[in-house]
Design a protein around this motif. Structure first.
Motif, PDB file in Angstrom:
ATOM      1  N   MET A   1       0.817  -1.184   0.000  1.00  0.00           N
ATOM      2  CA  MET A   1       0.000   0.000   0.000  1.00  0.00           C
ATOM      3  C   MET A   1       0.867   1.256   0.000  1.00  0.00           C
ATOM      4  O   MET A   1       0.540   2.226  -0.668  1.00  0.00           O
ATOM      5  N   THR A   2       1.938   1.221   0.752  1.00  0.00           N
ATOM      6  CA  THR A   2       2.825   2.387   0.823  1.00  0.00           C
ATOM      7  C   THR A   2       3.423   2.673  -0.539  1.00  0.00           C
ATOM      8  O   THR A   2       3.502   3.838  -0.957  1.00  0.00           O
ATOM      9  N   GLU A   3       3.840   1.635  -1.248  1.00  0.00           N
ATOM     10  CA  GLU A   3       4.384   1.829  -2.598  1.00  0.00           C
ATOM     11  C   GLU A   3       3.358   2.472  -3.511  1.00  0.00           C
ATOM     12  O   GLU A   3       3.686   3.339  -4.315  1.00  0.00           O
ATOM     13  N   SER A   4       2.120   2.059  -3.397  1.00  0.00           N
ATOM     14  CA  SER A   4       1.058   2.610  -4.223  1.00  0.00           C
ATOM     15  C   SER A   4       0.862   4.093  -3.952  1.00  0.00           C
ATOM     16  O   SER A   4       0.683   4.894  -4.875  1.00  0.00           O
ATOM     17  N   VAL A   5       0.915   4.472  -2.682  1.00  0.00           N
ATOM     18  CA  VAL A   5       0.742   5.888  -2.317  1.00  0.00           C
ATOM     19  C   VAL A   5       1.874   6.718  -2.901  1.00  0.00           C
ATOM     20  O   VAL A   5       1.643   7.767  -3.513  1.00  0.00           O
ATOM     21  N   PHE A   6       3.128   6.278  -2.719  1.00  0.00           N
ATOM     22  CA  PHE A   6       4.266   7.016  -3.260  1.00  0.00           C
ATOM     23  C   PHE A   6       4.170   7.139  -4.779  1.00  0.00           C
ATOM     24  O   PHE A   6       4.400   8.205  -5.345  1.00  0.00           O
ATOM     25  N   LYS A   7       3.829   6.049  -5.427  1.00  0.00           N
ATOM     26  CA  LYS A   7       3.723   6.041  -6.889  1.00  0.00           C
ATOM     27  C   LYS A   7       2.654   7.022  -7.376  1.00  0.00           C
ATOM     28  O   LYS A   7       2.866   7.773  -8.323  1.00  0.00           O
ATOM     29  N   THR A   8       1.509   7.027  -6.710  1.00  0.00           N
ATOM     30  CA  THR A   8       0.413   7.906  -7.099  1.00  0.00           C
ATOM     31  C   THR A   8       0.765   9.371  -6.889  1.00  0.00           C
ATOM     32  O   THR A   8       0.512  10.216  -7.756  1.00  0.00           O
ATOM     33  N   VAL A   9       1.374   9.696  -5.755  1.00  0.00           N
ATOM     34  CA  VAL A   9       1.757  11.092  -5.473  1.00  0.00           C
ATOM     35  C   VAL A   9       2.837  11.559  -6.439  1.00  0.00           C
ATOM     36  O   VAL A   9       2.755  12.666  -6.984  1.00  0.00           O
ATOM     37  N   LEU A  10       3.846  10.731  -6.692  1.00  0.00           N
ATOM     38  CA  LEU A  10       4.903  11.110  -7.642  1.00  0.00           C
ATOM     39  C   LEU A  10       4.340  11.323  -9.041  1.00  0.00           C
ATOM     40  O   LEU A  10       4.725  12.269  -9.738  1.00  0.00           O
ATOM     41  N   ALA A  11       3.424  10.468  -9.459  1.00  0.00           N
ATOM     42  CA  ALA A  11       2.811  10.619 -10.784  1.00  0.00           C
ATOM     43  C   ALA A  11       2.036  11.932 -10.871  1.00  0.00           C
ATOM     44  O   ALA A  11       2.059  12.608 -11.903  1.00  0.00           O
ATOM     45  N   LYS A  12       1.364  12.315  -9.788  1.00  0.00           N
ATOM     46  CA  LYS A  12       0.608  13.571  -9.776  1.00  0.00           C
ATOM     47  C   LYS A  12       1.549  14.768  -9.926  1.00  0.00           C
ATOM     48  O   LYS A  12       1.282  15.688 -10.697  1.00  0.00           O
ATOM     49  N   TYR A  13       2.689  14.759  -9.189  1.00  0.00           N
ATOM     50  CA  TYR A  13       3.662  15.851  -9.294  1.00  0.00           C
ATOM     51  C   TYR A  13       4.290  15.908 -10.687  1.00  0.00           C
ATOM     52  O   TYR A  13       4.456  16.978 -11.259  1.00  0.00           O
ATOM     53  N   LYS A  14       4.633  14.741 -11.250  1.00  0.00           N
ATOM     54  CA  LYS A  14       5.211  14.710 -12.597  1.00  0.00           C
ATOM     55  C   LYS A  14       4.228  15.236 -13.626  1.00  0.00           C
ATOM     56  O   LYS A  14       4.599  15.953 -14.549  1.00  0.00           O
ATOM     57  N   SER A  15       2.974  14.889 -13.467  1.00  0.00           N
ATOM     58  CA  SER A  15       1.945  15.363 -14.383  1.00  0.00           C
ATOM     59  C   SER A  15       1.794  16.876 -14.298  1.00  0.00           C
ATOM     60  O   SER A  15       1.682  17.556 -15.321  1.00  0.00           O
ATOM     61  N   MET A  16       1.804  17.411 -13.089  1.00  0.00           N
ATOM     62  CA  MET A  16       1.699  18.864 -12.919  1.00  0.00           C
ATOM     63  C   MET A  16       2.883  19.575 -13.575  1.00  0.00           C
ATOM     64  O   MET A  16       2.720  20.579 -14.262  1.00  0.00           O
ATOM     65  N   LYS A  17       4.081  19.028 -13.370  1.00  0.00           N
ATOM     66  CA  LYS A  17       5.291  19.639 -13.931  1.00  0.00           C
ATOM     67  C   LYS A  17       5.261  19.600 -15.458  1.00  0.00           C
ATOM     68  O   LYS A  17       5.556  20.591 -16.122  1.00  0.00           O
ATOM     69  N   SER A  18       4.896  18.461 -16.038  1.00  0.00           N
ATOM     70  CA  SER A  18       4.899  18.329 -17.496  1.00  0.00           C
ATOM     71  C   SER A  18       3.802  19.175 -18.154  1.00  0.00           C
ATOM     72  O   SER A  18       3.927  19.551 -19.315  1.00  0.00           O
ATOM     73  N   ASN A  19       2.755  19.491 -17.401  1.00  0.00           N
ATOM     74  CA  ASN A  19       1.684  20.331 -17.930  1.00  0.00           C
ATOM     75  C   ASN A  19       1.937  21.820 -17.708  1.00  0.00           C
ATOM     76  O   ASN A  19       1.086  22.645 -18.038  1.00  0.00           O
ATOM     77  N   GLY A  20       3.099  22.158 -17.125  1.00  0.00           N
ATOM     78  CA  GLY A  20       3.477  23.550 -16.961  1.00  0.00           C
ATOM     79  C   GLY A  20       2.857  24.256 -15.768  1.00  0.00           C
ATOM     80  O   GLY A  20       2.910  25.481 -15.677  1.00  0.00           O
ATOM     81  N   HIS A  21       2.280  23.498 -14.832  1.00  0.00           N
ATOM     82  CA  HIS A  21       1.697  24.113 -13.645  1.00  0.00           C
ATOM     83  C   HIS A  21       2.792  24.459 -12.647  1.00  0.00           C
ATOM     84  O   HIS A  21       3.777  23.729 -12.529  1.00  0.00           O
ATOM     85  N   PRO A  22       2.646  25.552 -11.896  1.00  0.00           N
ATOM     86  CA  PRO A  22       3.646  25.888 -10.879  1.00  0.00           C
ATOM     87  C   PRO A  22       3.627  24.844  -9.763  1.00  0.00           C
ATOM     88  O   PRO A  22       2.592  24.223  -9.495  1.00  0.00           O
ATOM     89  N   PHE A  23       4.759  24.674  -9.106  1.00  0.00           N
ATOM     90  CA  PHE A  23       4.871  23.686  -8.035  1.00  0.00           C
ATOM     91  C   PHE A  23       3.983  24.107  -6.873  1.00  0.00           C
ATOM     92  O   PHE A  23       4.047  25.243  -6.397  1.00  0.00           O
ATOM     93  N   SER A  24       3.127  23.196  -6.442  1.00  0.00           N
ATOM     94  CA  SER A  24       2.274  23.438  -5.284  1.00  0.00           C
ATOM     95  C   SER A  24       1.922  22.095  -4.660  1.00  0.00           C
ATOM     96  O   SER A  24       2.145  21.040  -5.250  1.00  0.00           O
ATOM     97  N   LYS A  25       1.380  22.164  -3.486  1.00  0.00           N
ATOM     98  CA  LYS A  25       0.974  20.948  -2.790  1.00  0.00           C
ATOM     99  C   LYS A  25      -0.175  20.288  -3.554  1.00  0.00           C
ATOM    100  O   LYS A  25      -1.142  20.949  -3.920  1.00  0.00           O
ATOM    101  N   VAL A  26      -0.060  18.982  -3.812  1.00  0.00           N
ATOM    102  CA  VAL A  26      -1.122  18.278  -4.535  1.00  0.00           C
ATOM    103  C   VAL A  26      -2.253  17.933  -3.584  1.00  0.00           C
ATOM    104  O   VAL A  26      -2.044  17.767  -2.383  1.00  0.00           O
ATOM    105  N   SER A  27      -3.434  17.862  -4.130  1.00  0.00           N
ATOM    106  CA  SER A  27      -4.585  17.442  -3.333  1.00  0.00           C
ATOM    107  C   SER A  27      -5.330  16.371  -4.118  1.00  0.00           C
ATOM    108  O   SER A  27      -5.357  16.381  -5.343  1.00  0.00           O
ATOM    109  N   PHE A  28      -5.933  15.470  -3.397  1.00  0.00           N
ATOM    110  CA  PHE A  28      -6.688  14.385  -4.000  1.00  0.00           C
ATOM    111  C   PHE A  28      -8.135  14.510  -3.561  1.00  0.00           C
ATOM    112  O   PHE A  28      -8.433  14.482  -2.375  1.00  0.00           O
ATOM    113  N   ARG A  29      -9.026  14.678  -4.514  1.00  0.00           N
ATOM    114  CA  ARG A  29     -10.446  14.831  -4.198  1.00  0.00           C
ATOM    115  C   ARG A  29     -11.123  13.479  -4.037  1.00  0.00           C
ATOM    116  O   ARG A  29     -11.980  13.300  -3.206  1.00  0.00           O
ATOM    117  N   ASN A  30     -10.744  12.529  -4.870  1.00  0.00           N
ATOM    118  CA  ASN A  30     -11.369  11.205  -4.839  1.00  0.00           C
ATOM    119  C   ASN A  30     -10.376  10.168  -4.344  1.00  0.00           C
ATOM    120  O   ASN A  30      -9.180  10.250  -4.603  1.00  0.00           O
TER     121      ASN A  30
END
Length: 96
Positions: A1-30
Motif C-alpha cells: 500500500m505504501t508503494e502505491s501511495v508514493f507512486k500515485t503522489v509522484l505521478a501527480k507531481y510529474k503530471s503537474m510539472k509536465s503540464n506547466g503548472h507551478p509547483f504546489s501541494k497536490v490534493s486528492f479529491r477522490n
C-alpha cells in the motif's frame, strides 16, 4: 500500500510539472488505490481478494460478462480501486 501511495503522489507531481503548472501541494479529491496483481489483489470464480490494512478482504462478485477473460488465460495488470459517488469501483486491465 505504501508503494502505491508514493507512486500515485509522484505521478501527480510529474503530471503537474509536465503540464506547466507551478509547483504546489497536490490534493486528492477522490479516493484512489493502485493494486498489483497477486500482491494486492487476486480473483477467484466467486470473489475478489483485496489487501487492506486490516488483512485480506474477500468480496463476492458476479462474474457475469467476465467469464471469457477469467478462462482465457489473460494477464491482469495493476488495478485501480476508485471511490465515486459513495460507491467503490475496481478497474482491472486485462491483456490477452
Amino acid at each position: 500500500m505504501t508503494e502505491s501511495v508514493f507512486k500515485t503522489v509522484l505521478a501527480k507531481y510529474k503530471s503537474m510539472k509536465s503540464n506547466g503548472h507551478p509547483f504546489s501541494k497536490v490534493s486528492f479529491r477522490n479516493f484512489e488505490y493502485d493494486l498489483v496483481w497477486n500482491r494486492d489483489y487476486s480473483i477467484s470464480d466467486q470473489s475478489v481478494s483485496l489487501n487492506t490494512l486490516s488483512g485480506r478482504l474477500h468480496i463476492p462478485f458476479e462474474p457475469k460478462g467476465m467469464e471469457h477473460w477469467l478462462r482465457a488465460g489473460g494477464r491482469f495488470g495493476t488495478a485501480r480501486l476508485i471511490r465515486k459517488n459513495r460507491k467503490y469501483y475496481l478497474h482491472i486491465p486485462v491483456t490477452l
